[in-house]
Structures are given as structure tokens and as C-alpha cells.
Write a protein that holds these residues in place. Structure first.
Motif, mmCIF file in Angstrom:
data_model
loop_
_atom_site.group_PDB
_atom_site.id
_atom_site.type_symbol
_atom_site.label_atom_id
_atom_site.label_comp_id
_atom_site.label_asym_id
_atom_site.label_seq_id
_atom_site.Cartn_x
_atom_site.Cartn_y
_atom_site.Cartn_z
ATOM 1 N N ASN A 151 0.811 -1.220 0.000
ATOM 2 C CA ASN A 151 0.000 0.000 0.000
ATOM 3 C C ASN A 151 0.842 1.267 0.000
ATOM 4 O O ASN A 151 0.573 2.209 -0.749
ATOM 5 N N LYS A 192 -7.455 0.371 -4.814
ATOM 6 C CA LYS A 192 -6.188 0.766 -5.426
ATOM 7 C C LYS A 192 -6.259 0.696 -6.950
ATOM 8 O O LYS A 192 -5.713 1.553 -7.640
ATOM 9 N N ILE A 215 -6.190 3.904 2.768
ATOM 10 C CA ILE A 215 -6.022 2.492 2.406
ATOM 11 C C ILE A 215 -5.048 1.800 3.356
ATOM 12 O O ILE A 215 -5.296 0.683 3.830
ATOM 13 N N SER A 263 -6.625 -1.237 5.831
ATOM 14 C CA SER A 263 -6.122 -2.601 5.661
ATOM 15 C C SER A 263 -5.548 -3.104 6.977
ATOM 16 O O SER A 263 -4.647 -2.496 7.562
ATOM 17 N N VAL A 281 -7.480 -3.320 -0.448
ATOM 18 C CA VAL A 281 -8.738 -2.890 0.167
ATOM 19 C C VAL A 281 -9.837 -2.839 -0.885
ATOM 20 O O VAL A 281 -9.819 -1.968 -1.759
#
Length: 494
Positions: A236, A294, A341, A345, A351
Motif C-alpha cells: 500500500n 487501489k 487504504i 487494511s 482494500v
């Protein structure tokens, strides 16, 4: 180098020392936390140094590297963004503990390369800095914990590197054409000599190939192949870095390079217009069906690259100012989304949109950050995205590209749907018993900073636009005297 010169190049000197420090730390076992602290400390100190050197200017390496108003404010932005990425790397991460030292070393080297890149005004140094910024990212993408039956990070890394190398090869072919036509690798001298060649087919071909390399970095359609897959496959915090800072650096260098030949001929105008419109519609239409947050941001980024290209299409100071302003604002907006995000997560995994359910009850700060960043990406006033799009539309309309402006408005209306879907999931769908999310101090600071930037750039954009505009007074030139004398790297010596 005297004291005054050292102060001018202070950010670069501090980053170089910091990279050596993190490299020394990572030689030990399980030194990820110490490496992270050193990287964060280096970026903070370099940011302070860049702030205090804003009014300075100078040149190194026979004029190949120039510190000026144009590069200095970009360095502040890049270093601040680097600090945010490091702050976000101290949470539930998919980067294994045993390699976090190497991870933070590569992160710092990449930011260092971007800082160098925005000051390069000579082809060889520009290419070296570009690779210095890019290759650490190629290595950071696969630095993700393997999950059972899933190695998507490896596929993403291979795709990112292969397309990146191919794009660099095309760009180098273009530079070779331009060098052959002008006999110099100095950007200001090259621009002066290209101006006398007019719209020669070789000039157009060389510029198109050079632009293609930067279009890849910006994820402009059809150079976008890597973007959604890399976002989805990388950790991420890595995806947040890839989605933001390299695009600012690429737009800055593209602004310098486009000064060489401009886009004021029919062939180049047509190419840029088609790429801008294609990016807007392709990115927004495909984002409509995405369920992974994402990946949605990956296709959204393609559309936003198309919006920024409108400033290049305008081909004047107003257009370049709007493009740089928009990409700077976009970096803050997308980093804010990745901050959400990274904390939603629980174990560093991707996510889905459904995981945002009840976010306003689980973490009001994250919900506010998401709300403001998504509204800004959608171009809703009074946030930075709205002011950026308004400036771009004004610039492109003023140059007579009315059809592109109208299509950009239609594309923005399409994008509003999937941005509202994100808000619906976060605020209007609630789990039966939503678990509260606890945020560390670094995350809280990053969220507050990003919210302030996104709101501030939208409410009071005048000062930022004025600073960018004033720094864009011939950003590709060293000095008028250097061009007039025929001096510069590759142009007859100094």
C-alpha cells in the motif's frame, strides 16, 4: 565549494549523507525501524534545508545542473511527500520486517533521484537522475509479503520494469535524434537550435519519442499498461509513492523539455490532444467497474494525467502553470487516499470498496480525509482538484482548443459517479458492529497535513499559482547569456 554554494545545494548534500547513513544501518540484521527513523530524519532535515534555500540559485557541472526558483519549490513538495510516505510505512504493512531496511534505503534513493531530476538541464544528467529515481521503484514493488496462491507483486514488478525499460529506450532514441540535429546535450542550447529548424519531420519525431518516455511515467493512455497492475500488486505505501511523487517530477521535466520545441505545430498539437482526451475517457470509463480501491485509483490516475496534458496542449506559461499546479495537488489528493487504504487494511492486504463500510464510525479522521480527497479528485469546489481543473480549462480554452475543454468537462462528469460510490461505501453502509481503528501519531499528522494542503490549495490558490508562474520564466534556460554565447554542456565548452 564555498559556504554560499553549499547552502544552495544543501538539500542534495543532506540527502546524499542520509542515503549513506541508511545504507550503513541496513547492513545489520533486522534494522528496519532504525532505517525508517534515519530515512524520516533525513527527509525532514532536507525539507528544512530546501525551505531555507528557496531564494537561492546556482549551477554545477558546467551548467548541467541548475538550482533555480522552478526546481526549489518542487524539491520542497517532493521532500514533503517523501515524509508522508515514510510516516505511512509504520503501520500494518506487507513489507516483511527482514527487508524493511533495504526498503527504506530504496525509498530514500528514489526521492533523492526525483530531487536531482527537477534541476537537470542537460540530457545525460537528466537520464541518470531519471534512472536513479526509477530503478529503486522497480525493486520496491516486489518487496511484498507472499500470500498463499498469490504472487501478483512479481507480475506487477516485471511488467513495471519491462515497460519502463522500453519507454526509456524510446526516449533515448528521441534524444539521439535531437542531439544529431543540434550537436548539443544542453537543453537550453538544444531548444535555441531546434527553433531554427522549424517543424522538420525529424524534430517532430525526436520530440514525440522523448515525450513518450515522460508519458509512461505519467501513465498517459496508451502508455498506461503498468499503472493499475502495479497499484494493485505493490504494498500500500509503495503504491502511494508510485502514484504521486514520480508524476510530479515527470510533469516538471516534461515542462522543461516541451520548451525545446513547444507544441505549436499541427502534428504535435494533434498528438497531445488525442492522448489527453483518450486518457480522460479510458481511465474514467474503466474505473466505473472497479471494485478494488487501489485499482480504481490506478485508472483514475490515467484520467488525471489526461487532464494535466491539457496544460501542455495549451503550450504557454498559463498552461504549464496549471499543469504543474494540478499535478502537485493531485499528489496530495492521491496520497490522502492511500493514507486511508494503508490504515483500513488490517494486514497490509488490498482494500476492496466494501471494506470502507462504516468508516465514519470506525475512524472519523480517516473518513474526513477520504471525503475531502475524493471530492477533490472529483473536482468538487472548494478543493484543490476543482481549482486545478478550472485553471486547465481556462488555459486550453484560451488557446482555442474548445473541443478538448468540452470533452474534459464531460469526462469529469463521468468520473463523479465512481467517486460517489466510494463515499457511499464509507458513509452510508455500516457493518453490524464496526471495529474502531486506532491511528498512530504519524498517521494522524499525515492526514491532517494532507487535508490542510488539499483544502488550502483550493481555497487560496493564488499564491501558489503566482509562485509557479514566476518560476516558469523560461524554465528550460540556464541564462540568456549562456545561450547567446553558445556555451553549455556539449555546446562548445565553458
Amino acid at each position: 565549494m564555498n559556504v554560499s554554494m553549499l547552502q544552495t545545494f544543501l538539500p542534495e548534500a543532506l540527502l546524499g549523507l542520509g542515503c549513506l547513513g541508511v545504507f550503513a544501518i541496513m547492513l545489520g540484521e533486522n534494522r528496519g525501524r532504525a532505517a525508517r527513523r534515519c530515512a524520516l530524519g533525513t527527509l525532514v532535515v532536507a525539507l528544512v534545508g530546501a525551505w531555507f534555500s528557496l531564494g537561492r540559485s546556482g549551477v554545477l557541472f558546467d551548467g548541467a545542473y541548475r538550482v533555480d526558483a522552478f526546481s526549489q519549490w518542487l524539491k520542497v513538495l517532493l521532500l514533503a511527500g517523501g515524509c508522508v510516505v515514510v510516516l505511512l510505512s509504520d503501520g500494518p504493512s506487507d513489507v516483511e520486517a527482514r527487508i524493511r531496511g533495504e526498503y527504506h534505503f530504496l525509498l530514500l534513493v528514489s526521492v533523492f533521484g526525483m530531487v536531482l531530476l527537477v534541476s537537470c538541464v542537460e540530457v545525460v544528467t537528466l537520464v541518470v537522475a531519471l534512472e536513479m529515481a526509477s530503478f529503486p521503484l522497480y525493486l520496491m514493488v516486489p518487496m511484498r509479503r507472499e500470500r498463499t496462491g498469490q504472487r501478483v507483486q512479481m507480475e506487477s514488478a516485471v511488467k513495471y520494469m519491462m515497460f519502463g525499460v522500453a519507454a526509456n529506450g524510446v526516449m533515448l532514441f528521441g534524444w539521439g535524434y535531437l542531439y544529431g540535429l543540434t550537436g548539443t546535450t544542453s537543453l537550453p542550447l538544444m531548444g535555441a537550435r531546434l527553433a531554427g529548424l522549424g517543424a522538420s519531420p525529424l524534430v517532430v519525431a525526436g520530440l514525440v519519442m522523448v515525450f513518450a518516455g515522460f508519458y509512461y511515467k505519467l501513465a498517459v493512455f496508451p502508455f498506461h499498461f503498468w499503472s493499475p497492475d502495479v497499484y494493485q500488486g505493490a504494498a500500500n505505501e509503495t503504491a502511494g509513492l508510485v502514484a504521486s511523487l514520480p508524476k510530479v517530477a515527470a510533469m516538471a521535466v516534461l515542462t522543461r523539455v516541451v520548451e525545446l520545441g513547444g507544441v505549436h505545430n499541427v502534428q504535435l498539437e494533434m498528438v497531445v490532444a488525442v492522448l489527453a482526451v483518450g486518457s480522460m475517457f479510458f481511465g474514467n470509463l474503466v474505473a466505473l467497474v472497479q471494485t478494488d480501491f487501489k485499482r480504481l485509483l490506478g485508472f483514475s490516475g490515467i484520467a488525471h494525467a489526461g487532464y494535466a496534458l491539457m496544460g501542455i496542449l495549451a503550450g504557454d506559461a498559463e498552461g504549464y502553470t496549471a499543469a504543474l499546479y494540478y499535478m502537485s495537488a493531485y499528489a496530495a489528493m492521491v496520497l490522502a487516499c492511500f493514507a486511508v487504504i494503508a490504515r483500513v487494511s488490517e494486514d497490509g492486504s488490498n482494500v476492496p470498496l466494501t471494506a470502507l463500510a462504516g468508516l465514519h464510525r470506525r475512524s472519523p479522521l480517516l473518513a474526513l480525509t477520504l471525503l475531502i480527497s475524493v471530492f477533490a479528485l472529483a473536482g468538487i469546489p472548494p478543493f484543490a482538484g476543482f481549482m486545478g481543473k478550472l485553471a486547465l480549462l481556462k488555459a486550453v480554452w484560451g488557446q482555442g482548443h474548445h473541443a478538448v475543454a468540452v470533452l474534459a468537462v464531460i469526462s469529469s462528469a463521468i468520473a463523479a459517479y465512481y467517486y460517489l460510490v466510494v463515499i457511499r461505501e464509507a458513509f452510508f453502509r455500516t457493518d453490524v458492529a464496526p471495529a474502531r481503528l486506532s491511528l498512530d501519531l504519524g498517521t494522524q499528522a499525515a492526514c491532517v497535513l494532507l487535508v490542510v494542503v488539499v483544502v488550502g490549495l483550493g481555497v487560496a490558490p493564488g499564491r501558489v499559482l503566482d509562485r509557479i508562474s514566476s518560476s516558469l520564466a523560461n524554465p528550460g534556460a540556464l541564462t540568456a547569456q549562456a545561450v547567446g554565447d553558445g556555451q553549455g554542456p556539449g555546446g562548445g565548452g565553458w
